[in-house]
Motif scaffolding. Sequence first.
Motif, PDB file in Angstrom:
ATOM      1  N   LEU A  31      95.722 -30.315 -27.365  1.00 34.43           N
ATOM      2  CA  LEU A  31      95.097 -31.180 -28.370  1.00 34.43           C
ATOM      3  C   LEU A  31      94.194 -30.381 -29.298  1.00 34.43           C
ATOM      4  O   LEU A  31      94.165 -30.612 -30.501  1.00 34.43           O
ATOM      5  N   PHE A  32      93.444 -29.454 -28.730  1.00 37.54           N
ATOM      6  CA  PHE A  32      92.524 -28.664 -29.541  1.00 37.54           C
ATOM      7  C   PHE A  32      93.274 -27.784 -30.531  1.00 37.54           C
ATOM      8  O   PHE A  32      92.929 -27.720 -31.707  1.00 37.54           O
ATOM      9  N   PHE A  33      94.305 -27.090 -30.083  1.00 33.58           N
ATOM     10  CA  PHE A  33      95.001 -26.167 -30.975  1.00 33.58           C
ATOM     11  C   PHE A  33      95.935 -26.878 -31.954  1.00 33.58           C
ATOM     12  O   PHE A  33      96.143 -26.393 -33.049  1.00 33.58           O
ATOM     13  N   VAL A  34      96.479 -28.024 -31.574  1.00 33.10           N
ATOM     14  CA  VAL A  34      97.350 -28.737 -32.498  1.00 33.10           C
ATOM     15  C   VAL A  34      96.520 -29.472 -33.556  1.00 33.10           C
ATOM     16  O   VAL A  34      96.814 -29.384 -34.737  1.00 33.10           O
ATOM     17  N   TYR A  35      95.463 -30.176 -33.104  1.00 31.95           N
ATOM     18  CA  TYR A  35      94.677 -30.942 -34.059  1.00 31.95           C
ATOM     19  C   TYR A  35      93.451 -30.183 -34.562  1.00 31.95           C
ATOM     20  O   TYR A  35      92.846 -30.571 -35.544  1.00 31.95           O
ATOM     21  N   GLY A  36      93.070 -29.134 -33.896  1.00 33.30           N
ATOM     22  CA  GLY A  36      91.871 -28.415 -34.298  1.00 33.30           C
ATOM     23  C   GLY A  36      92.073 -27.474 -35.460  1.00 33.30           C
ATOM     24  O   GLY A  36      91.143 -27.161 -36.180  1.00 33.30           O
ATOM     25  N   TYR A  37      93.285 -26.996 -35.666  1.00 37.11           N
ATOM     26  CA  TYR A  37      93.533 -26.014 -36.722  1.00 37.11           C
ATOM     27  C   TYR A  37      94.517 -26.487 -37.779  1.00 37.11           C
ATOM     28  O   TYR A  37      94.983 -25.707 -38.548  1.00 37.11           O
ATOM     29  N   THR A  38      94.837 -27.755 -37.785  1.00 35.74           N
ATOM     30  CA  THR A  38      95.715 -28.262 -38.835  1.00 35.74           C
ATOM     31  C   THR A  38      94.882 -28.648 -40.044  1.00 35.74           C
ATOM     32  O   THR A  38      93.767 -29.115 -39.917  1.00 35.74           O
TER      33      THR A  38
END
Length: 93
Positions: free
Chosen positions: A85-92
Motif C-alpha cells: 500500500l505504501f509503495f503503490v499509493y505513496g509514490y504515485t
Amino acid sequence: MPAFAKATAGPPKLAGIRWAIITAGFALAIAAAFGALGQSRAIAAAVEGIARNPSAAGEIRGNLILGLVLIESLVIYVLLISLILFFVYGYTK
C-alpha cells in the motif's frame, strides 16, 4: 471564463494516498500489538506447561516454536500488505 476552467485532480488523489498510508500504518500497529500479545501468552502457557510436566518439555517446546512461527507469519503478511500500500499509493502522482 470559469465555465471552461480545467479542473484539478490533486486534492482527491492526495486524500486517497494519505488514507492508504494511514490505514497501512494502523494495520501494522494492530497486527504487531496483537501478535506480541499472542506470542507472550503462548510463551507463558508453554513455560507453565513445562513447569508442571518437565518430561514433556521437548514436545511442548516444538509446538511452541511452531505456534510462534505461525503467529509471526501473520504479522509479516500484514507488513507486506502495508508495504505494498505504501509503495503503490505513496509514490504515485
